[in-house]
Design a protein around this motif. Structure first.
Motif, PDB file in Angstrom:
ATOM      1  N   GLU A   1     -13.261 -95.405  25.841  1.00 31.17           N
ATOM      2  CA  GLU A   1     -12.659 -94.239  26.477  1.00 31.17           C
ATOM      3  C   GLU A   1     -11.153 -94.418  26.719  1.00 31.17           C
ATOM      4  OE1 GLU A   1     -13.563 -97.125  29.673  1.00 31.17           O
ATOM      5  OE2 GLU A   1     -14.666 -96.385  27.920  1.00 31.17           O
ATOM      6  N   GLN A   2     -10.657 -95.663  26.657  1.00 30.00           N
ATOM      7  CA  GLN A   2      -9.230 -95.919  26.878  1.00 30.00           C
ATOM      8  C   GLN A   2      -8.396 -95.732  25.613  1.00 30.00           C
ATOM      9  OE1 GLN A   2      -9.285 -99.957  28.409  1.00 30.00           O
ATOM     10  NE2 GLN A   2      -9.301 -99.236  30.527  1.00 30.00           N
ATOM     11  N   ALA A   3      -9.047 -95.675  24.458  1.00 29.94           N
ATOM     12  CA  ALA A   3      -8.322 -95.664  23.189  1.00 29.94           C
ATOM     13  C   ALA A   3      -7.388 -94.468  23.063  1.00 29.94           C
ATOM     14  CB  ALA A   3      -9.301 -95.712  22.016  1.00 29.94           C
ATOM     15  N   LYS A   4      -7.898 -93.275  23.318  1.00 30.38           N
ATOM     16  CA  LYS A   4      -7.092 -92.071  23.115  1.00 30.38           C
ATOM     17  C   LYS A   4      -5.891 -92.004  24.046  1.00 30.38           C
ATOM     18  CE  LYS A   4      -7.490 -87.070  22.452  1.00 30.38           C
ATOM     19  NZ  LYS A   4      -8.431 -85.907  22.437  1.00 30.38           N
ATOM     20  N   PRO A   5      -6.054 -92.184  25.370  1.00 25.16           N
ATOM     21  CA  PRO A   5      -4.864 -92.157  26.228  1.00 25.16           C
ATOM     22  C   PRO A   5      -3.885 -93.291  25.915  1.00 25.16           C
ATOM     23  CG  PRO A   5      -6.815 -92.775  27.490  1.00 25.16           C
ATOM     24  CD  PRO A   5      -7.288 -92.280  26.175  1.00 25.16           C
ATOM     25  N   ALA A   6      -4.414 -94.455  25.558  1.00 28.58           N
ATOM     26  CA  ALA A   6      -3.538 -95.584  25.231  1.00 28.58           C
ATOM     27  C   ALA A   6      -2.719 -95.287  23.989  1.00 28.58           C
ATOM     28  CB  ALA A   6      -4.363 -96.849  25.038  1.00 28.58           C
ATOM     29  N   ALA A   7      -3.331 -94.620  23.011  1.00 28.75           N
ATOM     30  CA  ALA A   7      -2.657 -94.314  21.750  1.00 28.75           C
ATOM     31  C   ALA A   7      -1.484 -93.353  21.938  1.00 28.75           C
ATOM     32  CB  ALA A   7      -3.650 -93.726  20.750  1.00 28.75           C
ATOM     33  N   ALA A   8      -1.488 -92.614  23.038  1.00 26.30           N
ATOM     34  CA  ALA A   8      -0.377 -91.696  23.302  1.00 26.30           C
ATOM     35  C   ALA A   8       0.911 -92.449  23.613  1.00 26.30           C
ATOM     36  CB  ALA A   8      -0.739 -90.767  24.463  1.00 26.30           C
ATOM     37  N   VAL A   9       0.788 -93.725  23.978  1.00 27.52           N
ATOM     38  CA  VAL A   9       1.951 -94.546  24.343  1.00 27.52           C
ATOM     39  C   VAL A   9       2.109 -95.753  23.412  1.00 27.52           C
ATOM     40  CG1 VAL A   9       2.966 -96.011  26.145  1.00 27.52           C
ATOM     41  CG2 VAL A   9       1.824 -93.871  26.769  1.00 27.52           C
ATOM     42  N   LEU A  10       1.031 -96.451  23.159  1.00 22.76           N
ATOM     43  CA  LEU A  10       1.100 -97.720  22.438  1.00 22.76           C
ATOM     44  C   LEU A  10       1.337 -97.532  20.949  1.00 22.76           C
ATOM     45  CD1 LEU A  10      -1.928 -99.618  24.065  1.00 22.76           C
ATOM     46  CD2 LEU A  10       0.458 -99.524  24.841  1.00 22.76           C
ATOM     47  N   ASP A  11       2.047 -98.495  20.362  1.00 15.43           N
ATOM     48  CA  ASP A  11       2.224 -98.549  18.917  1.00 15.43           C
ATOM     49  C   ASP A  11       1.178 -99.460  18.284  1.00 15.43           C
ATOM     50  OD1 ASP A  11       4.908 -97.056  18.556  1.00 15.43           O
ATOM     51  OD2 ASP A  11       5.294 -98.478  20.181  1.00 15.43           O
ATOM     52  N   ILE A  12       0.705-100.427  19.066  1.00 13.24           N
ATOM     53  CA  ILE A  12      -0.380-101.308  18.642  1.00 13.24           C
ATOM     54  C   ILE A  12      -1.433-101.312  19.740  1.00 13.24           C
ATOM     55  CG2 ILE A  12      -1.074-103.630  17.952  1.00 13.24           C
ATOM     56  CD1 ILE A  12       1.823-104.220  17.232  1.00 13.24           C
ATOM     57  N   ILE A  13      -2.673-101.031  19.348  1.00  5.44           N
ATOM     58  CA  ILE A  13      -3.789-101.143  20.289  1.00  5.44           C
ATOM     59  C   ILE A  13      -4.443-102.500  20.052  1.00  5.44           C
ATOM     60  CG2 ILE A  13      -6.056-100.250  20.913  1.00  5.44           C
ATOM     61  CD1 ILE A  13      -5.053 -97.474  20.234  1.00  5.44           C
ATOM     62  N   GLN A  14      -4.501-103.285  21.097  1.00  2.00           N
ATOM     63  CA  GLN A  14      -5.021-104.643  20.969  1.00  2.00           C
ATOM     64  C   GLN A  14      -6.452-104.742  21.485  1.00  2.00           C
ATOM     65  OE1 GLN A  14      -2.355-108.135  21.274  1.00  2.00           O
ATOM     66  NE2 GLN A  14      -3.435-108.490  23.200  1.00  2.00           N
TER      67      GLN A  14
END
Length: 279
Positions: free
Chosen positions: A98-111
């Motif tokens: 559930e964190q992927a979509k909001p994180a992708a709005a800011v992050l360039d790399i999702i770890q």
């Protein structure tokens, strides 16, 4: 070797080393930004591509009393500010799909953290964002096992993949780095990264928190450069003694530039040898 897109930059296709570095966890805007500014200056001085890293939540701390970070909303807000002020890509880890979509709005790399590297739903959610996905190899996995991780992300339609080595569990409270891991994972066709500071961690070695052996960061980083890495990941701090997470294995900012010079020199020799062997 496939090039990997990180925001507006591309890594892994040209044989040049890139750096992912910053504090373990966000320790408030000002101190986190201060560390990022120092790292950016070091990398610019050396001509290295720099990616800022810091966690908004450390969900796997040893104790329930340990500092975890500001959380998703506040953490992403701080990372957005740092990204805009420093004009560099940013990376942080997620722990739930559930964190992927909001994180992708800011992050360039999702770890993807090492402990979660086989979690299919998490990998697929990260892949679906279209962002670069950096997966830390689990402390319990052989390097060849990461091929299955790669296929899960590719199945989600994402080819922007980084694979990071951070040591494998050997007995209690100890990690070792198998240098064969780098060519094995690199054979999958994606850039490989060495996590130089988590690899000297002693998980749970201090009872309610992890211990570490900072004195061996340089030794392992130089060895990894010779083994054929594309990027290096390091947690750094102006004063690790005051760090709120992973202080014992973090590098002092004053140690970083000299180490990176060594890593760059060894990396260049390794690249030259590789190119000669391929001719």
């Amino acid at each position: 070797m496939k090039g990997v897109h990180i925001g507006r930059i591309n890594v892994g296709h040209d044989g040049k080393l890139f750096v992912m570095a910053g504090p373990c966890v966000i320790e408030g805007r000002e101190r986190t930004l201060k560390i990022g500014k120092a790292m950016k200056a070091i990398c610019e001085n050396l001509g290295l591509t720099y990616v800022f890293k810091a966690s908004f939540d450390k969900a796997n701390r040893s104790s329930h009393t340990s500092y975890r970070g500001p959380g998703l909303a506040e953490g992403l807000s701080i990372l957005q500010e740092i990204k805009e002020e420093l004009q560099v890509p940013v990376v942080s880890d997620i722990h739930g799909a559930e964190q992927a979509k909001p994180a992708a709005a800011v992050l360039d790399i999702i770890q993807i953290p090492a402990f979660l590297c086989r979690q299919t739903d998490l990998l697929e959610a990260a892949a679906a964002t279209g962002k670069c996905v950096n997966v830390k190899k689990g402390q319990f996995l052989a390097p060849e096992d990461m091929k299955n991780v790669v296929e899960k992300i590719r199945h989600g339609g994402n080819e922007n993949i980084l694979l990071t080595e951070r040591g494998v569990t050997m007995g209690y409270h100890n990690l070792v780095v198998d240098m064969r891991s780098f060519p094995i994972m690199r054979s999958f066709g994606y850039p490989v990264v060495f996590d130089a500071t988590h690899s000297v961690q002693l998980p749970g070695g201090a009872g309610t928190k992890s211990a570490g052996q900072r004195q061996y960061v340089g030794t392992l980083a130089r060895a990894a450069a010779g083994a054929g890495i594309d990027g290096i990941f390091m947690e750094v701090h102006d004063n690790p003694q005051e760090a709120l997470s992973d202080g014992p294995n973090m590098l002092y900012l004053t140690q970083v530039e000299d180490l990176l010079r060594d890593v760059m020199a060894i990396h260049a020799i390794a690249q030259q040898s590789k190119e000669t062997a391929e001719e």
